[in-house]
Design a protein around this motif. Structure first.
Motif, PDB file in Angstrom:
ATOM      1  N   VAL A 245      49.674  46.619  48.632  1.00  0.00           N
ATOM      2  CA  VAL A 245      50.570  45.740  49.387  1.00  0.00           C
ATOM      3  C   VAL A 245      49.815  44.869  50.390  1.00  0.00           C
ATOM      4  N   ARG A 246      48.770  45.375  51.032  1.00  0.00           N
ATOM      5  CA  ARG A 246      48.109  44.623  52.100  1.00  0.00           C
ATOM      6  C   ARG A 246      47.231  43.519  51.528  1.00  0.00           C
ATOM      7  N   PRO A 247      47.183  42.360  52.183  1.00  0.00           N
ATOM      8  CA  PRO A 247      46.282  41.290  51.741  1.00  0.00           C
ATOM      9  C   PRO A 247      44.826  41.698  51.887  1.00  0.00           C
ATOM     10  N   VAL A 248      43.988  41.131  51.037  1.00  0.00           N
ATOM     11  CA  VAL A 248      42.552  41.414  51.075  1.00  0.00           C
ATOM     12  C   VAL A 248      41.804  40.101  50.942  1.00  0.00           C
ATOM     13  N   PHE A 249      40.578  40.083  51.497  1.00  0.00           N
ATOM     14  CA  PHE A 249      39.728  38.924  51.346  1.00  0.00           C
ATOM     15  C   PHE A 249      39.233  38.816  49.913  1.00  0.00           C
ATOM     16  N   GLY A 250      38.917  37.580  49.507  1.00  0.00           N
ATOM     17  CA  GLY A 250      38.498  37.365  48.136  1.00  0.00           C
ATOM     18  C   GLY A 250      37.156  37.969  47.809  1.00  0.00           C
ATOM     19  N   ASP A 251      36.293  38.219  48.828  1.00  0.00           N
ATOM     20  CA  ASP A 251      34.979  38.789  48.545  1.00  0.00           C
ATOM     21  C   ASP A 251      34.947  40.299  48.710  1.00  0.00           C
ATOM     22  N   ALA A 253      35.587  44.175  47.517  1.00  0.00           N
ATOM     23  CA  ALA A 253      35.331  44.782  46.219  1.00  0.00           C
ATOM     24  C   ALA A 253      36.589  44.793  45.354  1.00  0.00           C
ATOM     25  N   ALA A 254      37.742  45.097  45.969  1.00  0.00           N
ATOM     26  CA  ALA A 254      38.986  45.146  45.200  1.00  0.00           C
ATOM     27  C   ALA A 254      39.376  43.767  44.688  1.00  0.00           C
ATOM     28  N   ALA A 255      39.236  42.728  45.555  1.00  0.00           N
ATOM     29  CA  ALA A 255      39.640  41.384  45.137  1.00  0.00           C
ATOM     30  C   ALA A 255      38.682  40.795  44.116  1.00  0.00           C
ATOM     31  N   ARG A 256      37.407  41.112  44.220  1.00  0.00           N
ATOM     32  CA  ARG A 256      36.448  40.574  43.247  1.00  0.00           C
ATOM     33  C   ARG A 256      36.770  41.026  41.828  1.00  0.00           C
ATOM     34  N   ALA A 257      37.351  42.212  41.704  1.00  0.00           N
ATOM     35  CA  ALA A 257      37.736  42.690  40.379  1.00  0.00           C
ATOM     36  C   ALA A 257      39.136  42.227  39.985  1.00  0.00           C
ATOM     37  N   ALA A 258      40.007  41.986  40.995  1.00  0.00           N
ATOM     38  CA  ALA A 258      41.401  41.648  40.697  1.00  0.00           C
ATOM     39  C   ALA A 258      41.602  40.164  40.425  1.00  0.00           C
ATOM     40  N   LEU A 259      40.878  39.287  41.134  1.00  0.00           N
ATOM     41  CA  LEU A 259      41.124  37.854  40.998  1.00  0.00           C
ATOM     42  C   LEU A 259      40.806  37.319  39.603  1.00  0.00           C
ATOM     43  N   PRO A 260      39.706  37.709  38.953  1.00  0.00           N
ATOM     44  CA  PRO A 260      39.512  37.231  37.569  1.00  0.00           C
ATOM     45  C   PRO A 260      40.646  37.633  36.634  1.00  0.00           C
ATOM     46  N   GLU A 261      41.231  38.815  36.866  1.00  0.00           N
ATOM     47  CA  GLU A 261      42.360  39.235  36.036  1.00  0.00           C
ATOM     48  C   GLU A 261      43.587  38.371  36.300  1.00  0.00           C
ATOM     49  N   LEU A 262      43.763  37.937  37.544  1.00  0.00           N
ATOM     50  CA  LEU A 262      44.926  37.130  37.900  1.00  0.00           C
ATOM     51  C   LEU A 262      44.738  35.667  37.496  1.00  0.00           C
ATOM     52  N   LEU A 263      43.578  35.087  37.834  1.00  0.00           N
ATOM     53  CA  LEU A 263      43.359  33.663  37.609  1.00  0.00           C
ATOM     54  C   LEU A 263      42.881  33.355  36.202  1.00  0.00           C
ATOM     55  N   GLY A 264      42.335  34.329  35.515  1.00  0.00           N
ATOM     56  CA  GLY A 264      41.782  34.097  34.191  1.00  0.00           C
ATOM     57  C   GLY A 264      40.271  34.164  34.212  1.00  0.00           C
ATOM     58  N   ASP A 265      39.701  34.569  33.116  1.00  0.00           N
ATOM     59  CA  ASP A 265      38.248  34.689  33.029  1.00  0.00           C
ATOM     60  C   ASP A 265      37.600  33.323  33.197  1.00  0.00           C
ATOM     61  N   GLY A 266      36.448  33.322  33.866  1.00  0.00           N
ATOM     62  CA  GLY A 266      35.690  32.091  34.048  1.00  0.00           C
ATOM     63  C   GLY A 266      36.120  31.250  35.213  1.00  0.00           C
ATOM     64  N   ARG A 267      37.137  31.657  35.953  1.00  0.00           N
ATOM     65  CA  ARG A 267      37.592  30.888  37.111  1.00  0.00           C
ATOM     66  C   ARG A 267      37.105  31.560  38.380  1.00  0.00           C
ATOM     67  N   SER A 268      36.539  30.771  39.242  1.00  0.00           N
ATOM     68  CA  SER A 268      35.901  31.305  40.440  1.00  0.00           C
ATOM     69  C   SER A 268      36.736  30.993  41.661  1.00  0.00           C
ATOM     70  N   VAL A 269      36.455  31.707  42.745  1.00  0.00           N
ATOM     71  CA  VAL A 269      37.073  31.466  44.048  1.00  0.00           C
ATOM     72  C   VAL A 269      35.954  31.237  45.048  1.00  0.00           C
ATOM     73  N   PRO A 270      36.251  30.603  46.166  1.00  0.00           N
ATOM     74  CA  PRO A 270      35.193  30.354  47.150  1.00  0.00           C
ATOM     75  C   PRO A 270      34.565  31.652  47.623  1.00  0.00           C
ATOM     76  N   SER A 271      33.293  31.566  47.937  1.00  0.00           N
ATOM     77  CA  SER A 271      32.577  32.740  48.433  1.00  0.00           C
ATOM     78  C   SER A 271      32.900  32.976  49.895  1.00  0.00           C
ATOM     79  N   GLY A 272      32.591  34.173  50.353  1.00  0.00           N
ATOM     80  CA  GLY A 272      32.863  34.529  51.733  1.00  0.00           C
ATOM     81  C   GLY A 272      34.344  34.721  51.981  1.00  0.00           C
TER      82      GLY A 272
END
Length: 696
Positions: A245-251, A253-272
């Motif tokens: 439930v709680r928001p997490v930063f994109g960098d 560990a949990a978000a680094r694994a979750a965002l590719p699943e949400l946005l699609g493979d090969g799509r990146s998010v800003p670092s930091g």
């Protein structure tokens, strides 16, 4: 604002509160165990922060948010946090100076874009307090904008417009597809659909915002949208983040694994700290996720921005929950209303019909207005318009019962005043204060007459062929449900080419005008419309209904509107043949001869064999049970209609005759040879009719 579960209060050190050094020192009660666990770890540990309940990553800034009350200055690098503000603290400071970003007092600068004043270091308490005050003002303005939405799209749009560009440079909002309503059990699999994405503009930096796909190794990113559909795998990284439930930063560990699943493979998010993944949890379950993104040329998110994202996500999710529930209720009410109205109007002989129904604009999408057209024996038609008082599901339910009752009474061919009398009794049986107005009219195309009875309804308007419009003088009567009131009927001429308009009071009455002013405006509008078509032509019914509704202004939709228009074409006397037959054995033979002569006069000899056979069968059945003279009538319109009436109330029923039976095959022949046929009970007996097509 609702208090986010991750918000907690810290205690400011005395060094940050110089104005309170002379006050007696008070003991602070120990924090609850849950809060202590959530904020565990030394506050001065370098490079560690709370990350809203998630394991803090390196470089996450200060450890916790602290209270910044009146006269308190936050500790360096720490933002205010307090109950009732999603962990963002109490009221903002009352400084009248402009912020470091140049924003005027009271404005809401871009969150995270406020830098320290010139010459001030990163530990400047005044700059920190200003940033936290701006953050609080932004949260208040954003949640108000989100709360203004009444449907799902408005709420999602409010979130996007409130956060871009003030809080983030881009946002992606994913919602569950389909969205569960209320306590409905969600369907499997768990699928998220991209509902809306907003960004400042499409530039080369969009690859930094998760809005582009990564190119070949070492190559440039290729512009492209984020994935529209995402299936959340049970036990996967995205499922774990949504469950937390709680928001997490994109960098993280949990978000680094979750965002590719949400946005699609090969799509990146800003670092930091330039991306935040915030789950959207409604009252009972997670219904989506929001991704906030910032460009590299903008300051990164701070730890307290996680609390801002949590507050926005909470308000959005709860608003979506309520909007979905409201949408379902509005849909049910609208469907209930419309299913109780006729889906298609009949097109009886000698009259053309058109109708409109509009729900109220400022009330629930349900009301008690209805209209109906009911074919009657003798090519007549009953025209009904009614209005149940009130705007609720109860009003719609009562309307449905009264409409069904009116149809049943019309089938008995009762006079209009008797129909209203029985409707009045039915309304009293339904309960107290079940009141309605109703107009009931019966049009006879052969006699060119119309009989009208009124129960407290606005009077109808008759538009003559030459363009003259008049308000018919009918007895006003009392509303249905009052009880103990006699209703009176009046019989009027219905010339060919005239148009009768029946309507409910929502068309002529509003907060801006009384009912009689509206009736006069309606009469003038009808007369003006008729002048456009000339004195020898009647205006088209559909266009006439649309033109009548165009007279409604923005403040004229306080009530729902039902409209029924009838164009009287009538049946010419030369197209009608009518006889009386004595109930004797010779009656069928005489009926065949009369029918043959009429068909010859109308140049329809090719129908003689079929008509003579069917007339003989129906008249024979009538003579068998009748005690008074039998009536025979032929009507020539677009079809040939034959009607046989007698004084026996029993309706004939088609049955399969056995091989040894001498009778019982008459209606079988009628059913096979006629285009349509039927039987209607009258107050004085019954009428059996059938129709045959004329020349193509």
């Amino acid at each position: 604002m609702t208090e986010h579960p991750t918000s907690h209060e810290g205690r400011q050190p005395l060094a940050a509160r110089p104005q309170e050094r002379t006050r007696p020192r008070q003991e602070t009660p120990p924090a609850p165990a849950a809060s202590t666990a959530a904020a565990s770890g030394p506050a001065s540990a370098p490079g560690r922060g709370p990350c809203c309940g998630h394991a803090p990553g390196p470089g996450h800034g200060p450890a916790a948010a602290h209270t910044a009350g009146a006269g308190h200055v936050p500790a360096p690098g720490r933002g205010p946090a307090g109950p009732g503000n999603g962990g963002l603290g109490g009221p903002p400071p009352t400084s009248t100076t402009t912020s470091a970003s140049g924003a005027a007092p009271g404005s809401v600068p871009a969150v995270g874009a406020v830098s320290a004043p010139s010459g001030a270091g990163p530990q400047d308490p005044v700059g920190t307090a200003r940033r936290e005050g701006d953050r609080l003002r932004f949260v208040g303005a954003a949640t108000r904008r989100i709360a203004r939405g009444i449907d799902l799209d408005e709420i999602v749009l409010g979130l996007c417009r409130a956060t871009v560009p003030t809080f983030s440079d881009a946002i992606l909002v994913y919602l569950r597809d389909p969205l569960p309503v209320g306590d409905e059990r969600p369907v499997d699999p768990f699928v998220l659909r991209l509902r809306r994405t907003d960004r400042l503009r499409l530039t080369d930096d969009d690859c930094e915002l998760g809005l582009a796909t990564a190119g070949p190794a070492g190559g440039e990113a290729e512009p492209g949208p984020a994935a529209e559909l995402c299936e959340v795998r049970p036990g996967g990284a995205l499922a774990e983040v949504l469950r937390g439930v709680r928001p997490v930063f994109g960098d993280s560990a949990a978000a680094r694994a979750a965002l590719p699943e949400l946005l699609g493979d090969g799509r990146s998010v800003p670092s930091g700290h330039r991306a935040i993944l915030a789950p959207l949890r409604g009252r009972r379950r997670v219904i989506g996720a929001a991704v906030f993104l910032r460009r590299p040329d903008r300051p990164s998110f701070e730890p307290n921005d996680l609390l801002v994202a949590a507050q926005l996500a909470t308000h959005t999710a709860l608003g979506i929950d309520k909007a979905v529930l409201y949408g379902r209720e509005a849909y049910i009410a609208d469907e209930l209303q419309r299913t109780m109205l006729p889906e298609n109007l009949p097109q009886p002989t000698g009259v053309k019909l058109a109708s409109r129904y509009l729900p109220a604009a400022e009330t629930a999408r349900v009301g008690g207005d209805w209209y109906d057209a009911i074919p009657l024996p003798g090519s007549r038609v009953a025209l009904v318009v009614g209005d149940v008082m009130g705007h609720s599901m109860t009003s719609a339910a009562i309307m449905g019962q009264l409409r069904t009752t009116a149809q049943t009474l019309a089938g008995l061919d009762l006079p209009p005043q008797e129909v209203l009398h029985h409707l009045d009794e039915q309304a009293q049986r339904l309960g107290e204060n079940r009141m309605a107005t109703c107009m009931y009219a019966v049009y006879d195309p052969v006699a060119h007459r119309i009989t009208i009875a009124n129960a407290g309804h606005p009077p109808p308007i008759l538009l003559h062929l030459g363009g003259r419009a008049e308000v018919l003088r009918v007895p006003p009567g009392a509303p249905i449900g009052v009880g103990g009131v006699d209703f009176e009927a009046v019989e009027l001429d219905a010339p060919a080419g005239a148009t009768l308009l029946l309507y409910t009071d929502g068309l002529v009455e509003s907060r801006l005008r009384d009912v009689w002013t509206g009736i006069e405006q309606l009469r003038e509008r009808l007369a003006a419309t008729a002048q456009l078509t000339g004195p020898d032509h009647s205006p088209p019914l559909e266009a006439l209904c649309d033109d009548v509704l165009d007279m409604l202004g923005p403040g004229d939709r306080d009530d729902d509107i039902a409209l029924l228009a009838a164009r009287f074409d009538g049946i010419a006397p030369s197209d009608v043949a009518y006889w009386f037959l004595e109930p004797e054995d010779a009656a069928p033979g005489r009926a065949r001869r009369l029918a043959r002569r009429a068909l010859a006069r109308w140049d329809l000899e090719e129908l003689s064999d079929s008509v003579e056979l069917l007339v003989s069968e129906v008249v024979t059945n009538a003579v068998r049970y009748a005690e008074r003279p039998v009536t025979l009538r032929l009507l020539r319109t677009d079809v040939l209609r034959c009607e046989v009436g007698d004084d026996a109330p029993q309706l004939p029923r088609q049955r399969r005759a056995r091989d040894t039976d001498e009778g019982g095959r008459g209606l079988f022949l009628v059913n096979r040879l006629a285009r349509r046929w039927g039987a209607t009970r009258l107050s004085t007996g019954k009428v059996v009719w059938f129709e045959l097509p004329t020349r193509a």
